[in-house]
Design a protein around this motif. Structure first.
Motif: not given
Length: 305
Positions: A185-189, A194-195, A200-201, A211-213
């Motif tokens: 999940h990308e929040l910005d560039q 997120v975990t 959102i997780g 989740n990969i994060a």
């Protein structure tokens, strides 16, 4: 199509709540007042049914309209862009100005952050203020909707909205793919993500995603900054872009990033462009978010899996 149905049902529910509220009238709503709400800032007493509500929280704005309290809202902050008819102003939720808020003579204020001592300042001028910080779980979201229902005289409408959201989430959870897919999940560039321990997780867990994060350095914060190398090595099955508005990111742009064209998500057309607002707010439209994710992820599941 499923998403459009979900949106239509939410809109119909909000409209029904508003109509019922108008039919009941202020005198009926007044019977439940005064009321004391157990908010994040402690016990907040609302002496009478509010008719001049100021929302400094885009999520609270969505919640208020969804329970039929929109006609009681006189001003919302500069980031409250949904629903379209909300009375948007230059009031800031990021840098709130208590004097500017008080000048509007509100009888209820809702904030998501206690910045610039806004809570103390409004308490000093005896303006009931609800602090509703970002939800950590769906239960937090449901609780805030119920708080707003009690604070505005829309208890029954709030209960119906929560019941609708709960049943919708349960239905979507049951329809989620059984095969576990990994996601980023990308929040910005800058590649902040997120975990699974964030709001959102939790939504993605309901959609059957891993989740990969969660294993990344800094994961304990809930919002780790990943590296391109980490993401490429993790090779997520799904990429969810929550930076399409703020940073104009698209699936095509992701595919053109160095080394990203070989990712499973890119190769399988599983880069999902999200609406930043829907992906960052914890109000009624979380149903829409879950609907989008489950629908797209289900399309990736092999037949018969």
């Amino acid at each position: 199509m499923k998403r459009l149905v979900a949106v239509a049902v939410l809109c119909a529910l909000a409209a029904a709540c508003a109509q019922e509220s108008n039919e009941l009238g202020a005198s009926s709503g007044a019977k439940s007042f005064p009321v004391t709400i157990a908010a994040a800032n402690g016990a907040v007493t609302v002496p009478r049914r509010p008719s001049r509500i100021v929302s400094l929280s885009p999520t609270a704005t969505e919640m208020l309209y969804a329970i039929g309290a929109g006609d009681q809202v006189i001003a919302v902050d500069d980031r409250s862009n949904y629903p379209e008819g909300a009375p948007k102003t230059d009031l800031s939720g990021f840098q709130p100005n208590a004097e500017a808020v008080a000048q509007r003579k509100p009888d209820l204020v809702v904030v998501s952050d206690d910045i610039n001592e806004i809570l103390n300042s409004l308490a000093a001028v005896k303006v009931p203020t609800l602090h509703q910080p970002a939800a950590k779980t769906l239960s937090d979201s449901y609780a805030q909707i119920e708080q707003l229902g009690a604070a505005t005289g829309h208890v029954a409408e709030a209960a119906r909205l929560v019941a609708f959201m709960t049943s919708s989430v349960d239905r979507l959870k049951q329809s989620a793919p059984k095969r576990k897919l990994s996601y980023y999940h990308e929040l910005d560039q800058k590649l902040f993500s997120v975990t699974s321990k964030t709001f959102i997780g939790e939504i993605y867990i309901l959609a059957g995603l891993e989740n990969i994060a969660d294993a990344a350095q800094g994961a304990s914060s809930g919002y780790p900054q990943l590296s391109a190398e980490y993401i490429i090595q993790a090779n997520p099955d799904v990429i969810l872009l929550a930076d399409t508005k703020c940073c104009e990111q698209t699936a095509d742009k992701v595919a053109k990033r160095p080394g990203w064209n070989g990712l499973a998500a890119v190769r399988n057309d599983a880069v999902i462009e999200l609406d930043d607002d829907i992906a960052s707010r914890w109000g009624p439209r979380v149903v829409d978010l879950l609907e989008i994710v489950v629908s797209r992820v289900s399309a990736l599941e092999p037949a018969g899996a």
